[in-house]
Design a protein around this motif. Structure first.
Motif, PDB file in Angstrom:
ATOM      1  N   ASP A 273       0.864  -1.172   0.000  1.00 29.00           N
ATOM      2  CA  ASP A 273       0.000   0.000   0.000  1.00 29.00           C
ATOM      3  C   ASP A 273       0.909   1.233   0.000  1.00 29.00           C
ATOM      4  OD1 ASP A 273      -1.698   2.109   0.504  1.00 29.00           O
ATOM      5  OD2 ASP A 273      -2.849   1.077   2.052  1.00 29.00           O
ATOM      6  N   ALA A 274       0.963   1.905  -1.146  1.00 35.55           N
ATOM      7  CA  ALA A 274       1.849   3.069  -1.290  1.00 35.55           C
ATOM      8  C   ALA A 274       1.047   4.356  -1.462  1.00 35.55           C
ATOM      9  CB  ALA A 274       2.772   2.859  -2.493  1.00 35.55           C
ATOM     10  N   VAL A 288       7.697   3.778   8.904  1.00 41.89           N
ATOM     11  CA  VAL A 288       6.871   3.033   9.863  1.00 41.89           C
ATOM     12  C   VAL A 288       5.378   3.304   9.661  1.00 41.89           C
ATOM     13  CG1 VAL A 288       8.665   2.863  11.634  1.00 41.89           C
ATOM     14  CG2 VAL A 288       7.163   4.870  11.598  1.00 41.89           C
ATOM     15  N   GLY A 289       5.016   3.869   8.523  1.00 37.17           N
ATOM     16  CA  GLY A 289       3.624   4.185   8.261  1.00 37.17           C
ATOM     17  C   GLY A 289       3.337   5.656   8.537  1.00 37.17           C
ATOM     18  N   PRO A 290       2.071   6.045   8.408  1.00 38.02           N
ATOM     19  CA  PRO A 290       0.881   5.183   8.291  1.00 38.02           C
ATOM     20  C   PRO A 290       0.678   4.634   6.884  1.00 38.02           C
ATOM     21  CG  PRO A 290       0.239   7.487   8.190  1.00 38.02           C
ATOM     22  CD  PRO A 290       1.711   7.485   8.452  1.00 38.02           C
ATOM     23  N   CYS A 291       0.104   3.431   6.827  1.00 44.71           N
ATOM     24  CA  CYS A 291      -0.297   2.824   5.560  1.00 44.71           C
ATOM     25  C   CYS A 291      -1.242   1.677   5.876  1.00 44.71           C
ATOM     26  CB  CYS A 291       0.917   2.327   4.770  1.00 44.71           C
ATOM     27  SG  CYS A 291       2.005   1.218   5.685  1.00 44.71           S
ATOM     28  N   GLY A 292      -2.008   1.277   4.883  1.00 51.98           N
ATOM     29  CA  GLY A 292      -2.941   0.177   5.065  1.00 51.98           C
ATOM     30  C   GLY A 292      -2.447  -1.068   4.348  1.00 51.98           C
ATOM     31  N   THR A 293      -3.370  -1.825   3.792  1.00 52.23           N
ATOM     32  CA  THR A 293      -3.012  -3.053   3.081  1.00 52.23           C
ATOM     33  C   THR A 293      -3.703  -3.122   1.722  1.00 52.23           C
ATOM     34  OG1 THR A 293      -4.765  -4.273   4.234  1.00 52.23           O
ATOM     35  CG2 THR A 293      -2.549  -4.375   5.181  1.00 52.23           C
ATOM     36  N   ASP A 294      -3.992  -1.949   1.123  1.00 55.19           N
ATOM     37  CA  ASP A 294      -4.522  -1.903  -0.236  1.00 55.19           C
ATOM     38  C   ASP A 294      -3.337  -2.023  -1.190  1.00 55.19           C
ATOM     39  OD1 ASP A 294      -5.886  -1.492  -2.576  1.00 55.19           O
ATOM     40  OD2 ASP A 294      -6.059   0.674  -2.317  1.00 55.19           O
ATOM     41  N   LEU A 295      -3.146  -3.188  -1.772  1.00 57.06           N
ATOM     42  CA  LEU A 295      -1.925  -3.479  -2.528  1.00 57.06           C
ATOM     43  C   LEU A 295      -1.981  -2.833  -3.910  1.00 57.06           C
ATOM     44  CD1 LEU A 295      -1.545  -7.238  -1.542  1.00 57.06           C
ATOM     45  CD2 LEU A 295      -0.729  -5.201  -0.331  1.00 57.06           C
ATOM     46  N   ASN A 296      -1.544  -1.575  -3.976  1.00 55.77           N
ATOM     47  CA  ASN A 296      -1.680  -0.793  -5.203  1.00 55.77           C
ATOM     48  C   ASN A 296      -0.364  -0.556  -5.935  1.00 55.77           C
ATOM     49  OD1 ASN A 296      -0.475   1.616  -3.793  1.00 55.77           O
ATOM     50  ND2 ASN A 296      -2.389   1.467  -2.638  1.00 55.77           N
ATOM     51  N   LEU A 349       4.052  -4.531   7.560  1.00 52.65           N
ATOM     52  CA  LEU A 349       3.753  -3.115   7.378  1.00 52.65           C
ATOM     53  C   LEU A 349       3.413  -2.842   5.914  1.00 52.65           C
ATOM     54  CD1 LEU A 349       3.671  -0.426   8.945  1.00 52.65           C
ATOM     55  CD2 LEU A 349       6.003  -0.008   8.152  1.00 52.65           C
ATOM     56  N   CYS A 350       2.338  -2.122   5.681  1.00 54.41           N
ATOM     57  CA  CYS A 350       1.839  -1.770   4.347  1.00 54.41           C
ATOM     58  C   CYS A 350       1.443  -2.998   3.527  1.00 54.41           C
ATOM     59  CB  CYS A 350       2.868  -0.946   3.564  1.00 54.41           C
ATOM     60  SG  CYS A 350       3.426   0.562   4.403  1.00 54.41           S
ATOM     61  N   GLY A 351       1.251  -4.150   4.203  1.00 48.07           N
ATOM     62  CA  GLY A 351       0.837  -5.360   3.510  1.00 48.07           C
ATOM     63  C   GLY A 351       1.956  -6.090   2.794  1.00 48.07           C
ATOM     64  N   ILE A 352       3.193  -5.830   3.173  1.00 49.57           N
ATOM     65  CA  ILE A 352       4.347  -6.354   2.447  1.00 49.57           C
ATOM     66  C   ILE A 352       4.424  -7.880   2.420  1.00 49.57           C
ATOM     67  CG2 ILE A 352       5.915  -6.249   4.431  1.00 49.57           C
ATOM     68  CD1 ILE A 352       8.118  -5.386   2.483  1.00 49.57           C
TER      69      ILE A 352
END
Length: 374
Positions: A273-274, A288-296, A349-352
């Motif tokens: 999620d970038a 360290v974010g913030p970010c979600g898990t929308d894999l874009n 983190l960020c759905g990695i």
């Protein structure tokens, strides 16, 4: 062995420190003191990024730039392990960045069921202890091999991050297997891989399938990047002169140790999620974010490590990730993202950790797989 590992760690620390310093345009209180000083900083930014704006648009762009500069300066005064930067998005609003550089991966975080649970088992904890403390495939001499990472590339406004990520991974495994680092063609994937959607998005696993089915991929020199689709494929369906081949690809189970094991062996494609302001305007340090898990967005993990603070409580584990926004973004085109994040252990983190994969290549005795057949 211990001395070699220590030297490797010192080199990695020096490299990331230099990269961070080289990529960030510092903002001082003096720069923000007046309209004149802000204009002077904007002119420096335009020169640094080779940006030319039409006279009618420049005033509006300047107003956006100074708001970004103030926001970034305020953020950078906080006690956060990463900094923001007036990078290539310096005079663009978040909405403009989203519109121009938005989703380039067609993966959705909820588009498939997990193949494995992401929780760490006792066996995986033991596996972690057997892994190298640090890995960096950019370094000449890591694992007694040449570098497995080419220069950072620039996708521009084409939404082809999936192709850049896939190519970086194939370049990596090809270098590891043949000891010959060759820059490969992103443009061929954009034009010829009909299982993906070119500059409108795609995914790296589809790119691997294309390379396998086609029988290989051309070099960057033979099929250079132009920043958009040609509208037709410029190589034959079965090109006997392709330079680099792969034999398959594998998916990485969604847990941290599995990804570390894969990265210790070769560069690996991940989806993240970038979309956050912080990610887009990242300038250096451990994100360290913030970010979600929308894999874009898709990128390539080329290593991992730990910061070198004297206070062990402040040390941070991180992934080293190659992006495709050019060397003007982040740490000369790279980002370090926090790993071992307990609160998000399952997704990372960020759905990695959700959707990672890598190409497979067998070493063939007596065959130089990086020389074009004439």
């Amino acid at each position: 062995m211990a001395r070699a590992l220590a030297m490797m760690l010192l080199m990695a620390i020096a490299l990331t420190t230099t990269m961070s310093a080289a990529s960030t345009m510092d903002i001082t209180d003096k720069d923000l003191a007046s309209e004149e000083s802000l204009w002077a900083m904007y002119e420096r930014w335009c020169e640094n990024h080779s940006v030319e704006r039409e006279i009618g648009d420049k005033t509006r762009r300047f107003n956006v730039f100074k708001e970004n500069a103030r926001m970034i300066h305020e953020f950078n005064q906080q006690d956060v392990p990463y900094k923001l930067s007036l990078n290539l998005f310096g005079d663009m609003t978040d909405e403009e960045v989203e519109r121009t550089y938005g989703r380039c991966s067609n993966i959705r975080s909820n588009s498939r069921k997990r193949r494995h649970q992401g929780r760490l088992t006792q066996g995986s904890i033991i596996a972690r202890e057997d892994l190298p403390a640090a890995v960096d495939w950019r370094m000449m001499g890591y694992d007694q091999r040449p570098s497995a990472v080419t220069n950072v590339k620039r996708q521009g406004t084409c939404g082809g991050c999936w192709a850049f990520a896939a190519i970086a991974a194939v370049e990596g495994i090809n270098s590891i297997k043949t000891r010959n680092l060759t820059s490969l063609s992103v443009q061929q994937l954009l034009d010829c891989d009909k299982g993906n959607e070119g500059c409108r998005g795609g995914n790296a696993e589809g790119a691997f399938k294309y390379i396998i089915h086609h029988g290989g991929i051309e070099t960057e020199a033979e099929y250079p990047y132009v920043g958009h689709e040609h509208g037709r494929c410029l190589v034959p369906k079965q090109d006997q002169n392709t330079v680099v081949t792969i034999d398959g690809y594998k998916q990485v189970p969604p847990n941290e140790v599995a990804l570390m094991q894969a990265v210790a062996a070769q560069p690996v494609v991940v989806a993240l999620d970038a979309n956050s302001t912080a990610f887009r305007r990242y300038g250096g340090g451990v994100f360290v974010g913030p970010c979600g898990t929308d894999l874009n967005h898709e990128m390539t993990v080329v290593g991992y490590g730990t910061t070198n603070e004297q206070d062990s409580k402040k040390r941070m584990d991180y992934w080293i990730i190659k992006n495709s926004l050019g060397p003007e973004w982040g740490e000369n085109g790279y980002i370090r993202i926090a790993r071992d994040v307990n609160s998000q252990a399952e997704d990372g983190l960020c759905g990695i950790l959700i959707y990672a994969s890598y190409p497979v290549k067998f070493k063939r005795k007596g065959v130089n797989d990086t020389m074009k057949i004439v």
